[in-house]
Design a protein around this motif. Structure first.
Motif, short mmCIF file in Angstrom:
data_model
loop_
_atom_site.label_atom_id
_atom_site.label_comp_id
_atom_site.label_asym_id
_atom_site.label_seq_id
_atom_site.Cartn_x
_atom_site.Cartn_y
_atom_site.Cartn_z
N LEU A 4 -31.34 22.41 3.79
CA LEU A 4 -29.88 22.35 3.79
C LEU A 4 -29.33 21.64 2.56
O LEU A 4 -28.23 21.95 2.10
CB LEU A 4 -29.40 21.63 5.06
N PHE A 5 -30.09 20.66 2.05
CA PHE A 5 -29.64 19.87 0.90
C PHE A 5 -30.76 19.88 -0.15
O PHE A 5 -31.47 18.87 -0.33
CB PHE A 5 -29.31 18.44 1.33
N ARG B 297 -14.72 4.16 7.54
CA ARG B 297 -15.18 5.54 7.37
C ARG B 297 -14.16 6.36 6.60
O ARG B 297 -14.51 7.22 5.79
CB ARG B 297 -15.46 6.18 8.73
N ARG B 298 -12.88 6.11 6.86
CA ARG B 298 -11.85 6.85 6.14
C ARG B 298 -11.91 6.54 4.64
O ARG B 298 -11.79 7.44 3.80
CB ARG B 298 -10.47 6.47 6.69
N ARG B 299 -12.14 5.27 4.29
CA ARG B 299 -12.15 4.88 2.88
C ARG B 299 -13.34 5.48 2.12
O ARG B 299 -13.22 5.76 0.92
CB ARG B 299 -12.20 3.35 2.77
N ILE B 300 -14.47 5.66 2.78
CA ILE B 300 -15.65 6.13 2.05
C ILE B 300 -15.91 7.62 2.30
O ILE B 300 -16.96 8.15 1.88
CB ILE B 300 -16.89 5.30 2.44
N ALA B 301 -14.99 8.30 2.99
CA ALA B 301 -15.21 9.71 3.31
C ALA B 301 -15.36 10.56 2.05
O ALA B 301 -16.23 11.43 1.97
CB ALA B 301 -14.06 10.23 4.17
N VAL B 302 -14.54 10.32 1.05
CA VAL B 302 -14.59 11.16 -0.16
C VAL B 302 -15.91 10.99 -0.90
O VAL B 302 -16.56 12.00 -1.23
CB VAL B 302 -13.38 10.84 -1.08
N PRO B 303 -16.38 9.78 -1.20
CA PRO B 303 -17.67 9.66 -1.88
C PRO B 303 -18.84 10.20 -1.06
O PRO B 303 -19.80 10.74 -1.62
CB PRO B 303 -17.82 8.16 -2.15
N VAL B 304 -18.78 10.09 0.25
CA VAL B 304 -19.85 10.65 1.08
C VAL B 304 -19.91 12.16 0.91
O VAL B 304 -20.98 12.74 0.66
CB VAL B 304 -19.65 10.27 2.56
N GLU B 305 -18.75 12.80 1.04
CA GLU B 305 -18.74 14.26 0.92
C GLU B 305 -19.11 14.70 -0.49
O GLU B 305 -19.69 15.78 -0.67
CB GLU B 305 -17.36 14.80 1.30
N ALA B 306 -18.81 13.87 -1.48
CA ALA B 306 -19.18 14.22 -2.85
C ALA B 306 -20.70 14.24 -3.01
O ALA B 306 -21.27 15.12 -3.66
CB ALA B 306 -18.55 13.22 -3.83
N VAL B 307 -21.38 13.25 -2.41
CA VAL B 307 -22.84 13.22 -2.47
C VAL B 307 -23.43 14.42 -1.74
O VAL B 307 -24.35 15.10 -2.25
CB VAL B 307 -23.38 11.91 -1.89
N LEU B 308 -22.90 14.72 -0.56
CA LEU B 308 -23.41 15.85 0.20
C LEU B 308 -23.21 17.16 -0.57
O LEU B 308 -24.09 18.03 -0.58
CB LEU B 308 -22.72 15.93 1.58
N ALA B 309 -22.05 17.30 -1.18
CA ALA B 309 -21.77 18.52 -1.95
C ALA B 309 -22.73 18.64 -3.13
O ALA B 309 -23.22 19.74 -3.43
CB ALA B 309 -20.32 18.50 -2.43
N ALA B 310 -23.01 17.52 -3.79
CA ALA B 310 -23.94 17.56 -4.94
C ALA B 310 -25.34 17.92 -4.47
O ALA B 310 -26.05 18.70 -5.14
CB ALA B 310 -23.95 16.21 -5.63
N TRP B 311 -25.76 17.40 -3.35
CA TRP B 311 -27.09 17.72 -2.86
C TRP B 311 -27.19 19.17 -2.41
O TRP B 311 -28.24 19.78 -2.54
CB TRP B 311 -27.45 16.78 -1.69
N ARG B 312 -26.09 19.70 -1.90
CA ARG B 312 -26.10 21.12 -1.53
C ARG B 312 -26.11 22.01 -2.77
O ARG B 312 -26.83 23.01 -2.83
CB ARG B 312 -24.87 21.47 -0.70
N ALA B 313 -25.28 21.65 -3.76
CA ALA B 313 -25.08 22.53 -4.92
C ALA B 313 -26.28 22.56 -5.85
O ALA B 313 -26.52 23.56 -6.53
CB ALA B 313 -23.83 22.08 -5.70
N ARG B 314 -27.05 21.52 -5.91
CA ARG B 314 -28.13 21.44 -6.87
C ARG B 314 -29.17 22.52 -6.65
O ARG B 314 -29.88 22.89 -7.57
CB ARG B 314 -28.81 20.07 -6.79
N GLY B 315 -29.25 23.03 -5.46
CA GLY B 315 -30.21 24.08 -5.22
C GLY B 315 -29.64 25.47 -5.38
O GLY B 315 -30.36 26.44 -5.27
#
Length: 240
Positions: free
Chosen positions: A154-155, A221-239
């Motif tokens: 998945l990532f 959780r609200r404050r760190i939601a954007v950086p979390v999703e950014a990491v997840l998106a990068a891990w998804r996109a790299r493949g």
């Protein structure tokens, strides 16, 4: 004597110990100093009552028996089964106003045989627990590997060592974490993603520091939601 003590003594007088239990004799642990009505020996740690008079175990033909305190149900059952003569030991409980079992008297040879059987069972249980532990460890290792493999599917941009660490944390037996849930054991996409998101939240952002500073969980959780999703998106996109 207090008013509270008088009813207890009266209850003791009104509630004599039974003479037999399931066909076997009953032995009493006396609450005060008693003397054998036959041989006059005293004090008696254990006694029987014959026609209302106390008898020591020797005079009651029970002196060859040994005392086994209550607490080990299997040992007690086996000792009584193997003893041609046995007796139940009781003691009066003042507050409850009744006689309660304290243990049994059994033949010494029967007790020795019962102890040997229980020890053999304990060894067998120990070996079974060891085998089960090895089997569970193998199952856990296999499941953790499968969980890590699904994370990388998945990532694909997730570092392999991070995937292994996330899988090991999420699938720890007895932890109650998402990897041990029904969805986690089925390796559902939602459960695997939830495990990765939780790991990123704690290790890739300031989430823990926010909690330690007194920020509420929801706000943190609200404050760190954007950086979390950014990491997840990068891990998804790299493949991709």
């Amino acid at each position: 004597m207090t008013a509270e003590a008088r009813p207890d003594r009266a209850a003791h007088r009104r509630t004599p110990p039974p003479h037999t239990v399931l066909g076997g004799p009953v032995v009493v642990q006396p609450m005060k100093r008693r003397q054998c009505a036959e041989c006059r020996r005293e004090p008696l740690d254990l006694l029987t009552l014959e026609d209302g008079a106390p008898r020591c175990l020797d005079c009651a033909d029970l002196g060859h028996l040994v005392y086994l305190p209550r607490g080990d149900w299997a040992l007690t059952r086996r000792a009584r089964e193997g003893s041609s003569l046995s007796a139940v030991v009781v003691r009066f409980h003042r507050r409850r106003g009744r006689y309660e079992r304290q243990g049994v008297l059994v033949e010494e040879a029967a007790l020795a045989r019962a102890e040997e059987r229980c020890l053999a069972d304990a060894d067998a249980r120990a070996r079974r627990r060891a085998r089960d532990a090895v089997r569970r460890a193998a199952q856990d290792a296999s499941f953790t590997t499968a969980f890590a493999r699904e994370i990388l599917r998945l990532f694909p941009g997730c570092p392999p060592d991070r995937a292994e660490a996330i899988a090991a944390h999420a699938s720890l037996r007895g932890s109650g974490r998402v990897g041990r849930s029904a969805a986690g054991r089925a390796l559902s996409q939602a459960a695997v993603t939830a495990a990765v998101r939780a790991a990123v939240r704690h290790t890739e952002t300031a989430y823990d520091a926010l909690l330690m500073s007194g920020v509420g969980r929801g706000e943190a959780r609200r404050r760190i939601a954007v950086p979390v999703e950014a990491v997840l998106a990068a891990w998804r996109a790299r493949g991709s």
